[in-house]
Scaffold this motif. Structure first.
Motif, PDB file in Angstrom:
ATOM      1  N   ALA A   1      44.658  70.188  13.064  1.00 24.88           N
ATOM      2  CA  ALA A   1      43.952  69.673  11.886  1.00 24.88           C
ATOM      3  C   ALA A   1      42.525  69.265  12.250  1.00 24.88           C
ATOM      4  O   ALA A   1      41.570  69.630  11.556  1.00 24.88           O
ATOM      5  CB  ALA A   1      44.718  68.493  11.299  1.00 24.88           C
ATOM      6  N   PHE A   2      42.380  68.551  13.357  1.00 21.28           N
ATOM      7  CA  PHE A   2      41.034  68.155  13.797  1.00 21.28           C
ATOM      8  C   PHE A   2      40.190  69.395  14.086  1.00 21.28           C
ATOM      9  O   PHE A   2      39.029  69.483  13.681  1.00 21.28           O
ATOM     10  CB  PHE A   2      41.118  67.276  15.054  1.00 21.28           C
ATOM     11  N   GLY A   3      40.799  70.340  14.803  1.00 26.18           N
ATOM     12  CA  GLY A   3      40.076  71.567  15.135  1.00 26.18           C
ATOM     13  C   GLY A   3      39.665  72.317  13.883  1.00 26.18           C
ATOM     14  O   GLY A   3      38.561  72.863  13.795  1.00 26.18           O
ATOM     15  N   PHE A   4      40.555  72.325  12.898  1.00 24.07           N
ATOM     16  CA  PHE A   4      40.267  73.064  11.667  1.00 24.07           C
ATOM     17  C   PHE A   4      39.095  72.426  10.923  1.00 24.07           C
ATOM     18  O   PHE A   4      38.252  73.141  10.363  1.00 24.07           O
ATOM     19  CB  PHE A   4      41.508  73.125  10.771  1.00 24.07           C
ATOM     20  N   VAL A   5      39.050  71.095  10.942  1.00 25.29           N
ATOM     21  CA  VAL A   5      37.905  70.431  10.305  1.00 25.29           C
ATOM     22  C   VAL A   5      36.609  70.886  10.976  1.00 25.29           C
ATOM     23  O   VAL A   5      35.624  71.228  10.305  1.00 25.29           O
ATOM     24  CB  VAL A   5      38.060  68.891  10.371  1.00 25.29           C
ATOM     25  N   GLY A   6      36.636  70.953  12.310  1.00 25.39           N
ATOM     26  CA  GLY A   6      35.470  71.439  13.043  1.00 25.39           C
ATOM     27  C   GLY A   6      35.106  72.859  12.637  1.00 25.39           C
ATOM     28  O   GLY A   6      33.944  73.168  12.361  1.00 25.39           O
ATOM     29  N   ALA A   7      36.124  73.717  12.568  1.00 22.16           N
ATOM     30  CA  ALA A   7      35.888  75.113  12.198  1.00 22.16           C
ATOM     31  C   ALA A   7      35.355  75.202  10.769  1.00 22.16           C
ATOM     32  O   ALA A   7      34.458  76.003  10.472  1.00 22.16           O
ATOM     33  CB  ALA A   7      37.191  75.905  12.338  1.00 22.16           C
ATOM     34  N   LEU A   8      35.900  74.352   9.895  1.00 19.89           N
ATOM     35  CA  LEU A   8      35.493  74.371   8.483  1.00 19.89           C
ATOM     36  C   LEU A   8      34.023  73.966   8.342  1.00 19.89           C
ATOM     37  O   LEU A   8      33.277  74.565   7.554  1.00 19.89           O
ATOM     38  CB  LEU A   8      36.388  73.414   7.690  1.00 19.89           C
ATOM     39  N   ILE A   9      33.616  72.980   9.134  1.00 19.08           N
ATOM     40  CA  ILE A   9      32.212  72.557   9.075  1.00 19.08           C
ATOM     41  C   ILE A   9      31.311  73.717   9.518  1.00 19.08           C
ATOM     42  O   ILE A   9      30.335  74.048   8.840  1.00 19.08           O
ATOM     43  CB  ILE A   9      31.990  71.299   9.957  1.00 19.08           C
ATOM     44  N   LEU A  10      31.680  74.358  10.628  1.00 13.85           N
ATOM     45  CA  LEU A  10      30.896  75.510  11.094  1.00 13.85           C
ATOM     46  C   LEU A  10      30.851  76.594  10.018  1.00 13.85           C
ATOM     47  O   LEU A  10      29.804  77.183   9.746  1.00 13.85           O
ATOM     48  CB  LEU A  10      31.522  76.094  12.374  1.00 13.85           C
ATOM     49  N   TYR A  11      32.006  76.834   9.417  1.00 15.84           N
ATOM     50  CA  TYR A  11      32.123  77.869   8.385  1.00 15.84           C
ATOM     51  C   TYR A  11      31.214  77.556   7.204  1.00 15.84           C
ATOM     52  O   TYR A  11      30.460  78.417   6.726  1.00 15.84           O
ATOM     53  CB  TYR A  11      33.586  77.944   7.949  1.00 15.84           C
ATOM     54  N   LEU A  12      31.257  76.298   6.745  1.00 21.17           N
ATOM     55  CA  LEU A  12      30.458  75.937   5.566  1.00 21.17           C
ATOM     56  C   LEU A  12      28.972  75.960   5.888  1.00 21.17           C
ATOM     57  O   LEU A  12      28.150  76.326   5.043  1.00 21.17           O
ATOM     58  CB  LEU A  12      30.874  74.553   5.046  1.00 21.17           C
ATOM     59  N   LEU A  13      28.630  75.592   7.132  1.00 21.56           N
ATOM     60  CA  LEU A  13      27.215  75.602   7.513  1.00 21.56           C
ATOM     61  C   LEU A  13      26.684  77.021   7.641  1.00 21.56           C
ATOM     62  O   LEU A  13      25.581  77.330   7.194  1.00 21.56           O
ATOM     63  CB  LEU A  13      27.017  74.871   8.848  1.00 21.56           C
ATOM     64  N   ALA A  14      27.485  77.904   8.241  1.00 23.17           N
ATOM     65  CA  ALA A  14      26.940  79.220   8.605  1.00 23.17           C
ATOM     66  C   ALA A  14      27.395  80.337   7.668  1.00 23.17           C
ATOM     67  O   ALA A  14      26.696  81.339   7.525  1.00 23.17           O
ATOM     68  CB  ALA A  14      27.337  79.557  10.040  1.00 23.17           C
ATOM     69  N   LEU A  15      28.565  80.205   7.049  1.00 24.73           N
ATOM     70  CA  LEU A  15      29.117  81.347   6.317  1.00 24.73           C
ATOM     71  C   LEU A  15      29.338  81.020   4.836  1.00 24.73           C
ATOM     72  O   LEU A  15      28.566  81.426   3.975  1.00 24.73           O
ATOM     73  CB  LEU A  15      30.425  81.800   6.979  1.00 24.73           C
ATOM     74  N   GLY A  16      30.408  80.316   4.528  1.00 26.89           N
ATOM     75  CA  GLY A  16      30.717  79.995   3.134  1.00 26.89           C
ATOM     76  C   GLY A  16      31.498  81.114   2.468  1.00 26.89           C
ATOM     77  O   GLY A  16      31.454  82.268   2.899  1.00 26.89           O
ATOM     78  N   PRO A  17      32.264  80.792   1.410  1.00 31.09           N
ATOM     79  CA  PRO A  17      33.109  81.805   0.768  1.00 31.09           C
ATOM     80  C   PRO A  17      32.283  82.829  -0.009  1.00 31.09           C
ATOM     81  O   PRO A  17      31.211  82.510  -0.509  1.00 31.09           O
ATOM     82  CB  PRO A  17      33.978  80.974  -0.185  1.00 31.09           C
ATOM     83  N   ARG A  18      32.795  84.040  -0.078  1.00 26.40           N
ATOM     84  CA  ARG A  18      32.132  85.071  -0.888  1.00 26.40           C
ATOM     85  C   ARG A  18      32.237  84.688  -2.363  1.00 26.40           C
ATOM     86  O   ARG A  18      33.185  84.010  -2.774  1.00 26.40           O
ATOM     87  CB  ARG A  18      32.786  86.427  -0.620  1.00 26.40           C
ATOM     88  N   ALA A  19      31.296  85.160  -3.142  1.00 24.22           N
ATOM     89  CA  ALA A  19      31.194  84.711  -4.533  1.00 24.22           C
ATOM     90  C   ALA A  19      32.405  85.131  -5.373  1.00 24.22           C
ATOM     91  O   ALA A  19      32.889  84.365  -6.198  1.00 24.22           O
ATOM     92  CB  ALA A  19      29.921  85.263  -5.154  1.00 24.22           C
ATOM     93  N   ASP A  20      32.908  86.343  -5.145  1.00 24.48           N
ATOM     94  CA  ASP A  20      33.961  86.878  -6.015  1.00 24.48           C
ATOM     95  C   ASP A  20      35.355  86.747  -5.389  1.00 24.48           C
ATOM     96  O   ASP A  20      36.245  87.533  -5.671  1.00 24.48           O
ATOM     97  CB  ASP A  20      33.655  88.351  -6.315  1.00 24.48           C
ATOM     98  N   LEU A  21      35.541  85.702  -4.529  1.00 24.58           N
ATOM     99  CA  LEU A  21      36.781  85.578  -3.751  1.00 24.58           C
ATOM    100  C   LEU A  21      38.042  85.594  -4.633  1.00 24.58           C
ATOM    101  O   LEU A  21      38.975  86.350  -4.383  1.00 24.58           O
ATOM    102  CB  LEU A  21      36.735  84.290  -2.932  1.00 24.58           C
ATOM    103  N   MET A  22      38.032  84.781  -5.697  1.00 19.75           N
ATOM    104  CA  MET A  22      39.240  84.636  -6.518  1.00 19.75           C
ATOM    105  C   MET A  22      39.610  85.956  -7.198  1.00 19.75           C
ATOM    106  O   MET A  22      40.786  86.309  -7.302  1.00 19.75           O
ATOM    107  CB  MET A  22      39.030  83.545  -7.572  1.00 19.75           C
ATOM    108  N   ILE A  23      38.593  86.661  -7.650  1.00 22.82           N
ATOM    109  CA  ILE A  23      38.859  87.948  -8.314  1.00 22.82           C
ATOM    110  C   ILE A  23      39.388  88.970  -7.292  1.00 22.82           C
ATOM    111  O   ILE A  23      40.362  89.666  -7.528  1.00 22.82           O
ATOM    112  CB  ILE A  23      37.569  88.479  -8.974  1.00 22.82           C
ATOM    113  N   ARG A  24      38.754  88.990  -6.110  1.00 23.23           N
ATOM    114  CA  ARG A  24      39.145  89.953  -5.081  1.00 23.23           C
ATOM    115  C   ARG A  24      40.573  89.719  -4.595  1.00 23.23           C
ATOM    116  O   ARG A  24      41.268  90.645  -4.204  1.00 23.23           O
ATOM    117  CB  ARG A  24      38.187  89.881  -3.888  1.00 23.23           C
ATOM    118  N   TRP A  25      40.990  88.452  -4.587  1.00 21.12           N
ATOM    119  CA  TRP A  25      42.318  88.128  -4.070  1.00 21.12           C
ATOM    120  C   TRP A  25      43.435  88.701  -4.942  1.00 21.12           C
ATOM    121  O   TRP A  25      44.595  88.711  -4.559  1.00 21.12           O
ATOM    122  CB  TRP A  25      42.473  86.603  -3.936  1.00 21.12           C
ATOM    123  N   GLN A  26      43.075  89.140  -6.152  1.00 18.40           N
ATOM    124  CA  GLN A  26      44.104  89.760  -6.993  1.00 18.40           C
ATOM    125  C   GLN A  26      44.546  91.105  -6.424  1.00 18.40           C
ATOM    126  O   GLN A  26      45.608  91.619  -6.770  1.00 18.40           O
ATOM    127  CB  GLN A  26      43.580  89.919  -8.421  1.00 18.40           C
TER     128      GLN A  26
END
Lengths: 213, 186
Positions: free
Chosen positions: A31-56
């Motif tokens: 869980a701690f590691g994931f928080v770290g990974a999530l921060i890196l992800y949000l800083l550098a990457l972030g979710p694609r705009a059409d994620l919810m539609i694509r997941w269908q």
């Protein structure tokens, strides 16, 4: 010191120190590691705009769900690996479903893609982002997990480390897949797998170094 | 007669709940079995009893990794095999069964031999300060454990243990350096 004296010394200290079981600590470490990974992800990457539609589309959803499955199974296996003599159980067989399904998706995509587009889909446009991102996002999770597993007793530290690497890479890849816009299994079944294998190797090395006892 | 596994499981279960007598009985009963495993695995090494004690210490340190609903013998034997193999590897690297006490005399020479460029002081820089200080005082200056202990606020026993551990680590460091060096020159 005589062995009998050692035994009477140890017997005075029978009850183990009250501490959370290894599994609980591993969940906390992840869980701690994931928080770290999530921060890196949000800083550098972030979710694609059409994620919810694509997941269908199940083929797109699979690129998140397969690594998540790998994470869950490899985590269970790594926790068994740090208890001496514990049987590996069903998870050891189930985990092979992940590469099998990835391979099946690859073959399906190969057949379904017109010959002229196969190479384009296979190479995509983001290999130089994908491979390092999976590995970097894995690192905090792997760190947290290895730290927790040190309280266990792996009789094969490298294998336990490799399984921890697989688990970390699974979670990191699931996270990365929500950024990545390459939706052909020709791409993700290949390059995600490569990134995951690399992290597993790193885990094996880390296990050999930090999981000895 | 109940199965050995059931009996040991029962003793260990009670031990883990704080029953020192049951835990002592458990350790006392497993010791001869561990001795057998260690002897078989190390080919009757002279220091087999040290390895038996290492296994007992490992069982003690990792007793929380046994689950009460699982058989105790596979758990125990896995620990014994791991520790015996580990000790075998360490001793294999150190050469045939050198009692740790004798390392004190050969260590400076061996360290010099490992690579011409390195001497003991270089190796000492690579271990923690406290251990390095103990090795200097006892191994180089030849002072007694009691003297060093008084100075460092430690019991002589603790000084001796720290000294032996430091020597083993220095030996590993010296040998770790020796191999790449040989590869380069050959």
């Amino acid at each position: 010191m005589k062995t009998d004296d050692l035994i009477s010394l140890l017997a005075q200290d029978a009850a183990p120190p009250p501490a959370a079981p290894v599994a609980q600590q591993a969940v906390l470490g992840v869980a701690f590691g994931f928080v770290g990974a999530l921060i890196l992800y949000l800083l550098a990457l972030g979710p694609r705009a059409d994620l919810m539609i694509r997941w269908q589309d199940p083929v797109v959803l699979a690129k998140t769900l397969l690594p998540l499955g790998l994470f869950a199974l490899a985590l269970v296996l790594s926790l068994r690996r740090v208890r001496p003599g514990a049987a590996m159980g069903k998870a050891a067989r189930l985990v092979w479903l992940v590469p099998l399904m990835a391979a099946a998706l690859f073959v399906w995509a190969f057949v379904a893609t017109p010959p002229g587009e196969r190479l384009v889909d296979f190479l995509g446009h983001s290999i130089p982002v994908c491979l390092p991102a999976i590995n970097v996002l894995s690192l905090p999770i792997l760190g947290g997990l290895i730290f927790a597993l040190r309280r266990g007793a792996p009789v094969d530290p490298q294998l336990a480390g490799a399984l921890a690497g697989l688990a970390s890479a699974g979670l990191a890849t699931a996270l990365y897949s929500t950024f990545c816009t390459e939706d052909s299994p020709l791409f993700y079944a290949t390059w995600y797998s490569l990134g995951i294998i690399f992290t597993a190797g790193l885990g094996a090395w880390a296990g050999g170094k930090w999981l000895r006892w | 007669m109940p199965d050995r596994n059931d009996r040991w499981s029962d003793l260990l279960r009670r031990g883990l709940r704080g029953d020192g007598a049951a835990y002592g009985a458990f350790l006392g009963e497993i010791a001869p079995v561990i001795r057998g495993i260690v002897r078989a695995r190390t080919g009757g090494a002279e220091d087999a009893e040290d390895i038996v004690q290492e296994v007992l210490l490992a069982v003690h340190a990792k007793r929380h990794t046994w689950r009460e609903d699982e058989p105790v013998t596979p758990w125990l034997y896995a620990i014994a095999r791991y520790k015996a193999a580990d000790a075998g590897r360490r001793r294999g690297r150190q050469g045939p069964q050198v009692p740790i006490h004798d390392l004190a005399e050969i260590l400076p020479e061996e360290a010099g031999e490992a690579t011409a460029a390195r001497d003991l002081s270089v190796l000492l820089d690579r271990i923690d300060d406290r251990s390095a200080r103990i090795v200097r005082a006892m191994g180089v200056e030849g002072r007694s454990a009691a003297e060093v202990g008084a100075e460092m606020n430690m019991t002589d026993g603790a000084v001796r243990v720290a000294y032996h551990r430091a020597l083993v680590r220095l030996k590993d460091l010296a040998e770790g350096d020796a191999h790449p060096h040989l590869d380069k020159t050959s």
